[in-house]
Design a protein around this motif. Structure first.
Motif, PDB file in Angstrom:
ATOM      1  N   MET A  34       0.828  -1.205   0.000  1.00  0.00           N
ATOM      2  CA  MET A  34       0.000   0.000   0.000  1.00  0.00           C
ATOM      3  C   MET A  34       0.869   1.265   0.000  1.00  0.00           C
ATOM      4  O   MET A  34       0.545   2.259  -0.642  1.00  0.00           O
ATOM      5  CB  MET A  34      -0.929   0.001   1.209  1.00  0.00           C
ATOM      6  N   ALA A  35       1.986   1.231   0.716  1.00  0.00           N
ATOM      7  CA  ALA A  35       2.884   2.395   0.750  1.00  0.00           C
ATOM      8  C   ALA A  35       3.498   2.644  -0.618  1.00  0.00           C
ATOM      9  O   ALA A  35       3.740   3.790  -0.997  1.00  0.00           O
ATOM     10  CB  ALA A  35       3.979   2.187   1.791  1.00  0.00           C
ATOM     11  N   LEU A  36       3.767   1.580  -1.381  1.00  0.00           N
ATOM     12  CA  LEU A  36       4.295   1.736  -2.733  1.00  0.00           C
ATOM     13  C   LEU A  36       3.298   2.426  -3.656  1.00  0.00           C
ATOM     14  O   LEU A  36       3.665   2.963  -4.692  1.00  0.00           O
ATOM     15  CB  LEU A  36       4.666   0.369  -3.321  1.00  0.00           C
ATOM     16  N   LYS A  37       2.028   2.415  -3.263  1.00  0.00           N
ATOM     17  CA  LYS A  37       0.973   3.066  -4.040  1.00  0.00           C
ATOM     18  C   LYS A  37       0.491   4.343  -3.360  1.00  0.00           C
ATOM     19  O   LYS A  37      -0.531   4.902  -3.745  1.00  0.00           O
ATOM     20  CB  LYS A  37      -0.209   2.103  -4.223  1.00  0.00           C
ATOM     21  N   SER A  38       1.214   4.779  -2.353  1.00  0.00           N
ATOM     22  CA  SER A  38       0.886   5.959  -1.545  1.00  0.00           C
ATOM     23  C   SER A  38      -0.513   5.883  -0.938  1.00  0.00           C
ATOM     24  O   SER A  38      -1.145   6.911  -0.694  1.00  0.00           O
ATOM     25  CB  SER A  38       1.062   7.257  -2.352  1.00  0.00           C
TER      26      SER A  38
END
Length: 480
Positions: A431-435
């Motif tokens: 999820m962090a990689l997709k902000s």
């Protein structure tokens, strides 16, 4: 294996960044503007902006996750990068499902390749010429300099400009309004600034193309074809809108290439496989008519024809017919494109064990090939062998930690093993990689209540790391 998230706004943003006409006479020397580095934007800062931009691109759904295409695009792109100067950071090439002819360069070595680029180019050399041009925009730091100059002239912060662009990707309605102020102030100087940029990217791109072993005349050949279409521009030829051609620019490309050693175009089958894959899966063609045309003509590349027909029959769930056409390519049995389709057929036929046997042999030779790795992991997951999938994916992610597709599959592998703790931590990373920070923090909060011992500490460390990343993003997005 294919997973595509359609709708692309990236090219629209790039058009606002790099719109130009070309001008220069053959006797005018234009120095390489990128060597000394941009005045106020350091290489490290540009790299961070590029990573931020990719997070927003993933979150906005404009990246098409097709491991086979990604592997091929990167093989061409990295071959060019290895022969370029002023390479300050790792380059990342990614596929967009957009069917228009275009590619786009971004901060920090990020290069988007539209699916339509394969459809409208005739060979790998023409395709590579577009990538060489975009790579040259980055090595010469044209975009960084452009943003910097607009910030200087318009009293707008660099963060504000980049944040506005991100808004335009995430929410076109809000983003367009936010960007209009910046765009209005930068419009006139941007045109003057980028004319020289386009000429320089052509000049350096042709040199890179030649050094990488491609036909240096390919850029000229493509330019001539595009120039003949320029009078009737339509949305399919977005490259002409972003990078308009003039007679001078076309002639310059030809004159530069003719002074370099003559070389024939590449005959590597992989380009034809990629072109066929795009035509079947990305160009919205009427496949029944397309299939009939292919079957009734001999004047077409055999690799393109057989692979395209195999893909069409696979899509129709006629797996035996798909295999017939793949068997016509038996000499290419270990090729990524062929293996990928055989794997899809096996998995759809409930024969995961056959796919695993085939892929394990190839994986032992190419453990970091994204097409082989992702297909093998997927086959393991279909066979409910989550532990084996985990091992393959963790090794791959050590080298490519920003591959959100592999990270998502790793989450699934932990769930298959009923390992909720590591599934939650890995999901947060995805999820962090997709902000998508809300879902990332929700996963980590659950992990801190679920995990025990060292994994609880890992979850807390991840929370701190992702919080810092979120703060960086929010500072960029805040209008100043």
């Amino acid at each position: 294996m294919k997973r595509s998230i359609k709708k692309n706004l990236y090219s629209l943003i790039c058009a606002m960044f790099i719109t130009s006409a070309a001008q220069a006479a053959d006797n005018i020397f234009i120095p390489e503007m990128g060597t000394a580095g941009a005045r106020g934007m350091t290489v490290q800062t540009e790299r961070l902006y590029g990573e931020y931009f990719m997070r927003k691109a993933r979150g906005a759904g404009i990246i098409s996750y097709d491991p086979v295409m990604t592997e091929f695009i990167n093989s061409v792109g990295q071959k060019l990068v290895l022969n370029a100067n002023n390479v300050y950071f790792p380059y990342e090439f990614f596929l967009s499902a957009d069917p228009s002819l275009n590619a786009a360069a971004f901060l920090g070595g990020k290069v988007q390749v539209n699916a339509g680029l394969f459809h409208y180019t005739d060979n790998e050399d023409e395709f590579a010429s577009v990538l060489a041009h975009e790579i040259s925009h980055i090595t010469q730091r044209h975009i960084a300099r452009f943003i910097e100059e607009q910030s200087d002239r318009g009293a707008i912060s660099i963060a504000s400009i980049i944040g506005s662009i991100a808004l335009a990707i995430i929410n076109p309605t809000v983003g367009a309004a936010a960007f209009s102020t910046s765009a209005g102030l930068m419009a006139q100087t941007g045109i003057n600034f980028t004319r020289d940029n386009e000429y320089e990217a052509d000049r350096i791109g042709i040199s890179v193309l030649d050094k990488a072993g491609y036909n240096p005349m390919a850029m000229s050949t493509l330019f001539k074809k595009l120039f003949s279409m320029q009078g009737n521009i339509n949305s399919a030829y977005a490259l002409l809108i972003d990078h308009p051609l003039s007679e001078i620019r076309v002639a310059e490309a030809y004159n530069r290439a003719k002074n370099l050693p003559k070389r024939k175009n590449s005959t590597d089958p992989n380009f034809m496989f990629a072109k066929a894959r795009v035509d079947v899966r990305y160009m919205n063609l009427k496949l029944n008519e397309f299939k009939e045309r292919l079957q009734n003509t001999e004047k077409v590349n055999k690799y393109y024809k057989n692979y395209a027909l195999a893909l069409i029959y696979y899509g129709e769930k006629n797996y035996s017919k798909a295999k017939e056409y793949l068997e016509n390519l038996s000499s290419m049995a270990s090729n990524d494109f062929i293996v990928d389709l055989y794997t899809d057929i096996d998995l759809e036929s409930g024969n995961a064990s056959s796919a695993i046997s085939r892929l394990r042999v190839l994986y032992s030779k190419k453990p970091y090939d994204s097409a082989i790795t992702i297909n093998l992991a997927n086959a393991y997951l279909k066979a409910r062998e989550g532990k084996q999938a985990q091992q393959v994916l963790e090794k791959f992610l050590q080298k490519y930690p920003n591959d959100s597709f592999a990270s998502e599959m790793l989450t699934e592998s932990f769930l298959q093993q009923k390992n909720k703790c590591q599934a939650l931590i890995t999901n947060a990373q995805t999820m962090a990689l997709k902000s998508d920070y809300t879902r990332a923090f929700n996963s980590l909060n659950d992990a801190m209540h679920t995990c025990k011992g060292s994994y609880s500490q890992i979850a807390r460390a991840q929370y701190s790391k992702i919080s810092s990343q979120k703060d960086f993003d929010e500072k960029l997005e805040k209008r100043r």
